[in-house]
Design a protein around this motif. Structure first.
Motif, short mmCIF file in Angstrom:
data_model
loop_
_atom_site.label_atom_id
_atom_site.label_comp_id
_atom_site.label_asym_id
_atom_site.label_seq_id
_atom_site.Cartn_x
_atom_site.Cartn_y
_atom_site.Cartn_z
N PHE A 94 0.72 -1.46 -0.38
CA PHE A 94 0.01 -0.34 -0.34
C PHE A 94 0.58 1.60 0.54
O PHE A 94 0.55 2.26 -1.06
CB PHE A 94 -0.79 -0.36 1.49
CG PHE A 94 -1.67 1.38 0.94
CD1 PHE A 94 -2.97 0.75 0.26
CD2 PHE A 94 -1.52 2.53 2.20
CE1 PHE A 94 -3.68 2.41 0.49
CE2 PHE A 94 -2.61 2.57 2.38
CZ PHE A 94 -3.79 3.32 1.43
N ASP A 95 1.95 1.12 0.94
CA ASP A 95 2.96 2.70 1.10
C ASP A 95 3.09 2.59 -0.20
O ASP A 95 4.04 3.87 -1.53
CB ASP A 95 3.78 2.06 1.91
CG ASP A 95 3.82 2.83 3.30
OD1 ASP A 95 2.39 3.04 3.76
OD2 ASP A 95 4.30 2.36 4.17
N HIS A 96 3.83 1.49 -0.74
CA HIS A 96 4.46 1.61 -2.21
C HIS A 96 3.36 2.35 -4.06
O HIS A 96 3.67 3.34 -4.28
CB HIS A 96 4.53 0.19 -3.26
CG HIS A 96 5.89 -0.44 -2.77
ND1 HIS A 96 7.08 0.40 -2.55
CD2 HIS A 96 6.61 -0.59 -1.90
CE1 HIS A 96 8.17 -0.39 -2.30
NE2 HIS A 96 7.46 -1.10 -1.59
N ILE A 97 2.08 2.09 -3.95
CA ILE A 97 0.82 2.96 -4.51
C ILE A 97 0.10 3.75 -3.93
O ILE A 97 -0.32 4.18 -4.78
CB ILE A 97 0.25 1.15 -5.09
CG1 ILE A 97 -0.90 0.70 -3.58
CG2 ILE A 97 1.33 0.42 -5.53
CD1 ILE A 97 -1.62 -0.40 -4.36
N ARG A 98 -0.08 4.76 -2.94
CA ARG A 98 -0.83 5.38 -2.47
C ARG A 98 -0.79 6.33 -3.06
O ARG A 98 -1.76 7.18 -3.00
CB ARG A 98 -0.34 5.31 -0.59
CG ARG A 98 1.05 5.70 -0.86
CD ARG A 98 0.52 5.35 1.25
NE ARG A 98 -0.47 6.08 1.68
CZ ARG A 98 -0.31 6.35 3.47
NH1 ARG A 98 0.51 5.42 3.67
NH2 ARG A 98 -1.06 6.41 4.37
N ASP A 99 0.46 7.32 -3.52
CA ASP A 99 0.51 8.24 -3.88
C ASP A 99 0.71 8.23 -5.41
O ASP A 99 1.18 9.33 -6.37
CB ASP A 99 2.10 8.81 -3.31
CG ASP A 99 2.30 9.03 -1.73
OD1 ASP A 99 1.09 9.27 -1.40
OD2 ASP A 99 3.33 8.74 -1.00
N ILE A 100 0.01 7.23 -5.89
CA ILE A 100 0.35 7.50 -7.48
C ILE A 100 -1.27 7.76 -8.25
O ILE A 100 -2.13 7.93 -7.48
CB ILE A 100 0.35 6.19 -8.42
CG1 ILE A 100 0.84 4.90 -7.98
CG2 ILE A 100 -0.54 6.05 -9.76
CD1 ILE A 100 0.84 3.33 -7.88
#
Length: 158
Positions: free
Chosen positions: A41-47
Motif C-alpha cells: 500500500f505504501d508503494h502505490i498510495r501516492d500514485i
C-alpha cells in the motif's frame, strides 16, 4: 475542472497516516523482513489519478484492505475500484499499479492487478489486459502511454 471528465466531481477521502518503519540498524541488517500488505500500500498510495490532481488513495481507488500478499509464494494481488463504472482510465490506472510494483518489488514476485468485481462495465476485458504479459509489454512500448504512466507515478517516488 474540464467538463469532458467521466467523473468531474469525485469524492475525495482523507489520507491514512503512514506507518513508521524500523530505522536501519534497529534490526539485524541481514534479516529479510517479509513484504506485507501495508508495504505494498505504501508503494502505490501516492500514485496520481490520470484525470484528477488526487492520489489513488484519496479517491479510494486503492485501499490497504484490497491488497493480498503471500510473501512465502512471492505473490501480490491488488484489487482496485474505479470511481465510476465506465471509467475510461481503468486500464491506465491498472498499468500504473503494475509498473510501480514491477519497479519496487524484487523480480521474484508475481503481481496480479484486478478491477474489483462489479465496479467496471468491462471488468473482464480490463483484467485480461492488465495480466497479459504481452499486452503489458506492448503498452509499455508506446511512448505516449509510458509518459502518462510516468506522470502518474512521479509523486510516488518522492
Amino acid at each position: 475542472m474540464v467538463s469532458s471528465l467521466i467523473n468531474a466531481n469525485p469524492v475525495v477521502y482523507e489520507k491514512k497516516e503512514r506507518r513508521t518503519r524500523s530505522a536501519p540498524g534497529d534490526v539485524d541488517e541481514y534479516a529479510v523482513e517479509p513484504i506485507d500488505q501495508l508495504e505494498i500500500f505504501d508503494h502505490i498510495r501516492d500514485i496520481k489519478d490520470p484525470e484528477h490532481p488526487y492520489t489513488l488513495e484519496e479517491l479510494k481507488v486503492v485501499t490497504e484492505d484490497a491488497i493480498e500478499v503471500d510473501d512465502k509464494h512471492s505473490y501480490v494481488r491488488v484489487t482496485f475500484m474505479p470511481t465510476v463504472e465506465h471509467c475510461s482510465m481503468a486500464t491506465v490506472i491498472g498499468l500504473c499499479l503494475r509498473v510501480k510494483l514491477m519497479r519496487s518489488l524484487p523480480p521474484r514476485y508475481k503481481v496480479d492487478i484486478r478491477v474489483a468485481p462489479g465496479t467496471h462495465a468491462t471488468e473482464a476485458a480490463v483484467n485480461k489486459q492488465l495480466n497479459d504479459k504481452e499486452r503489458v509489454a506492448a503498452a509499455l512500448e508506446n511512448p505516449n502511454i509510458v509518459d502518462m504512466v510516468d506522470e502518474c507515478l512521479a509523486a510516488s517516488y518522492e
